[in-house]
Design a protein around this motif. Structure first.
Motif, PDB file in Angstrom:
ATOM      1  N   MET A   1      57.196   9.128  26.448  1.00 24.86           N
ATOM      2  CA  MET A   1      57.046   8.770  25.012  1.00 24.86           C
ATOM      3  C   MET A   1      57.609   9.905  24.204  1.00 24.86           C
ATOM      4  O   MET A   1      57.271  11.065  24.411  1.00 24.86           O
ATOM      5  N   ASP A   2      58.454   9.520  23.198  1.00 20.20           N
ATOM      6  CA  ASP A   2      59.040  10.567  22.370  1.00 20.20           C
ATOM      7  C   ASP A   2      58.061  10.988  21.285  1.00 20.20           C
ATOM      8  O   ASP A   2      56.980  10.421  21.120  1.00 20.20           O
ATOM      9  N   GLU A   3      58.471  11.981  20.515  1.00 15.99           N
ATOM     10  CA  GLU A   3      57.567  12.563  19.499  1.00 15.99           C
ATOM     11  C   GLU A   3      57.256  11.568  18.401  1.00 15.99           C
ATOM     12  O   GLU A   3      56.154  11.548  17.863  1.00 15.99           O
ATOM     13  N   SER A   4      58.187  10.734  17.982  1.00 15.87           N
ATOM     14  CA  SER A   4      57.925   9.774  16.895  1.00 15.87           C
ATOM     15  C   SER A   4      56.883   8.750  17.317  1.00 15.87           C
ATOM     16  O   SER A   4      56.026   8.345  16.530  1.00 15.87           O
ATOM     17  N   ASP A   5      56.910   8.314  18.598  1.00 12.84           N
ATOM     18  CA  ASP A   5      55.898   7.368  19.066  1.00 12.84           C
ATOM     19  C   ASP A   5      54.524   8.018  19.090  1.00 12.84           C
ATOM     20  O   ASP A   5      53.502   7.385  18.754  1.00 12.84           O
ATOM     21  N   GLU A   6      54.474   9.265  19.518  1.00  8.41           N
ATOM     22  CA  GLU A   6      53.180   9.990  19.569  1.00  8.41           C
ATOM     23  C   GLU A   6      52.581  10.128  18.194  1.00  8.41           C
ATOM     24  O   GLU A   6      51.381   9.946  17.990  1.00  8.41           O
ATOM     25  N   LEU A   7      53.404  10.423  17.169  1.00  9.51           N
ATOM     26  CA  LEU A   7      52.911  10.580  15.788  1.00  9.51           C
ATOM     27  C   LEU A   7      52.413   9.250  15.279  1.00  9.51           C
ATOM     28  O   LEU A   7      51.358   9.181  14.603  1.00  9.51           O
ATOM     29  N   HIS A   8      53.112   8.199  15.607  1.00  7.71           N
ATOM     30  CA  HIS A   8      52.716   6.881  15.145  1.00  7.71           C
ATOM     31  C   HIS A   8      51.375   6.485  15.726  1.00  7.71           C
ATOM     32  O   HIS A   8      50.520   5.914  15.049  1.00  7.71           O
TER      33      HIS A   8
ATOM     34  N   ARG B   1      48.909   8.492  16.685  1.00  9.71           N
ATOM     35  CA  ARG B   1      47.820   9.278  16.083  1.00  9.71           C
ATOM     36  C   ARG B   1      47.459   8.772  14.684  1.00  9.71           C
ATOM     37  O   ARG B   1      46.296   8.777  14.300  1.00  9.71           O
ATOM     38  N   LEU B   2      48.466   8.346  13.932  1.00  6.46           N
ATOM     39  CA  LEU B   2      48.185   7.824  12.597  1.00  6.46           C
ATOM     40  C   LEU B   2      47.343   6.556  12.682  1.00  6.46           C
ATOM     41  O   LEU B   2      46.436   6.350  11.857  1.00  6.46           O
ATOM     42  N   LYS B   3      47.632   5.714  13.671  1.00 10.88           N
ATOM     43  CA  LYS B   3      46.838   4.506  13.825  1.00 10.88           C
ATOM     44  C   LYS B   3      45.403   4.836  14.178  1.00 10.88           C
ATOM     45  O   LYS B   3      44.465   4.228  13.663  1.00 10.88           O
ATOM     46  N   GLU B   4      45.202   5.773  15.085  1.00  7.59           N
ATOM     47  CA  GLU B   4      43.842   6.145  15.473  1.00  7.59           C
ATOM     48  C   GLU B   4      43.053   6.721  14.285  1.00  7.59           C
ATOM     49  O   GLU B   4      41.866   6.450  14.114  1.00  7.59           O
ATOM     50  N   THR B   5      43.743   7.517  13.487  1.00  7.71           N
ATOM     51  CA  THR B   5      43.068   8.108  12.305  1.00  7.71           C
ATOM     52  C   THR B   5      42.686   7.026  11.315  1.00  7.71           C
ATOM     53  O   THR B   5      41.608   7.046  10.720  1.00  7.71           O
ATOM     54  N   ALA B   6      43.556   6.023  11.149  1.00  9.29           N
ATOM     55  CA  ALA B   6      43.280   4.941  10.212  1.00  9.29           C
ATOM     56  C   ALA B   6      42.095   4.121  10.670  1.00  9.29           C
ATOM     57  O   ALA B   6      41.271   3.682   9.876  1.00  9.29           O
ATOM     58  N   ARG B   7      41.971   3.873  12.000  1.00  8.71           N
ATOM     59  CA  ARG B   7      40.851   3.098  12.517  1.00  8.71           C
ATOM     60  C   ARG B   7      39.530   3.863  12.337  1.00  8.71           C
ATOM     61  O   ARG B   7      38.466   3.288  12.089  1.00  8.71           O
ATOM     62  N   ALA B   8      39.600   5.182  12.481  1.00  7.40           N
ATOM     63  CA  ALA B   8      38.368   5.991  12.412  1.00  7.40           C
ATOM     64  C   ALA B   8      37.902   6.191  10.968  1.00  7.40           C
ATOM     65  O   ALA B   8      36.767   6.575  10.725  1.00  7.40           O
ATOM     66  N   HIS B   9      38.712   5.942   9.966  1.00  3.71           N
ATOM     67  CA  HIS B   9      38.353   6.208   8.560  1.00  3.71           C
ATOM     68  C   HIS B   9      37.564   5.043   8.006  1.00  3.71           C
ATOM     69  O   HIS B   9      37.955   3.893   8.143  1.00  3.71           O
TER      70      HIS B   9
END
Length: 234
Positions: free
Chosen positions: A1-8, A10-18
Motif C-alpha cells: 500500500m502506498d502512502e496516499s492509501d495509508e493516509l486515506h 486513517r482519515l476514514k478511521e478518524t471520521a468514524r471515531a468522531h
C-alpha cells in the motif's frame, strides 16, 4: 500500500471515531442567527496613562498644595501681625495713665480736658481728668473759663472726696477761674480722677477755644505740671 492509501485509511478511521456534540453546535447556530446585536458589548480596555501624564498630574497637584500652603501661611502671618498690633496699641479708653486719650503728660502725671456732652445752649460743664501713676501728696488744679458772655458759676464737683480739697471760684479779667487745692496731709491715690466746673453762659453754642487748665502736683519724685485746653463734647 502506498502512502496516499495509508493516509486515506486513517482519515476514514478518524471520521468514524468522531462523535460531534449536537447540542453545542445547535447553540452556536442559534447565536449566529440571532445577529451581532445580541452579543454582549465589551468595554474598551482602559489606556494606561503614560509616565508623562502621570508626572504632569503629580506636578500640578504639588503646585496646588504648595500654593495653598503659602496662602495659609500668609493669612496666619497677617493674623498674627494684626494680633500683635492690637495687643501693643492701647485704645483711647484703656483707662491707664500710660495711654491718655488726649491732653498732656509730664512724667507720672497726665490730663485730658473735654466739654461734657450734657452741655446745652444756656449751660455747660467742663470736665478735666487727672491721671497719676503714683500717689500724690500735693495737687493744685486751676481752670480758666473764658468770659464769652454771661459766664456765671453754677457749681463744681470731683470724684475724690469733697473734704480733701479747698475749692474757690472767682472772676478775673476775661475769665471765670476755678481752683481745687489738695489739703495738707491728704494723699491722692494713683489712678484717674475727674474734676468738673459748671456754669451758665449766653444763649447759643459756646466757643471753648480759649478755655485753659493747669495742674501742678508732687508725688514720689520731682514735681510735675500738665496743662491743656478742651476738646469737643464726648
Amino acid at each position: 500500500m502506498d502512502e496516499s492509501d495509508e493516509l486515506h485509511r486513517r482519515l476514514k478511521e478518524t471520521a468514524r471515531a468522531h462523535h460531534p456534540d449536537r447540542e453545542r453546535m445547535r447553540a452556536r447556530i442559534e447565536r449566529g442567527m440571532a445577529g451581532p446585536g445580541t452579543r454582549p458589548a465589551r468595554s474598551p480596555a482602559p489606556r494606561p496613562a503614560s509616565w508623562v501624564r502621570v508626572a504632569t498630574a503629580a506636578a500640578a497637584a504639588t503646585g496646588v498644595l504648595a500654593a495653598g500652603a503659602l496662602a495659609l501661611d500668609a493669612v496666619m502671618d497677617d493674623g498674627a501681625d494684626r494680633a500683635r498690633t492690637v495687643a501693643t496699641t492701647p485704645g483711647p479708653s484703656s483707662g491707664t495713665p500710660d495711654s491718655p486719650p488726649a491732653g498732656a503728660r509730664d512724667g507720672y502725671l497726665w490730663s485730658d480736658g473735654v466739654l461734657d456732652p450734657n452741655s446745652n445752649a444756656y449751660w455747660a460743664q467742663s470736665n478735666i481728668t487727672i491721671g497719676t501713676d503714683r500717689p500724690l501728696t500735693s495737687l493744685t488744679l486751676e481752670l480758666r473759663v473764658a468770659q464769652t458772655g454771661g459766664v456765671r458759676d453754677t457749681g463744681s464737683w470731683r470724684t475724690l472726696p469733697e473734704e480733701d480739697f479747698t475749692v474757690s471760684v472767682r472772676p478775673e479779667t476775661g475769665a471765670l477761674v476755678y481752683r481745687w487745692t489738695l489739703k495738707d496731709g491728704v494723699t491722692v491715690p494713683a489712678g484717674e480722677h475727674v474734676f468738673a466746673a459748671q456754669y451758665n453762659h449766653a444763649e447759643g453754642e459756646r466757643d471753648v477755644g480759649d478755655d485753659r487748665y493747669t495742674a501742678v502736683a508732687t508725688g514720689s519724685g520731682r514735681p510735675v505740671e500738665v496743662r491743656g485746653g478742651f476738646g469737643a463734647a464726648r
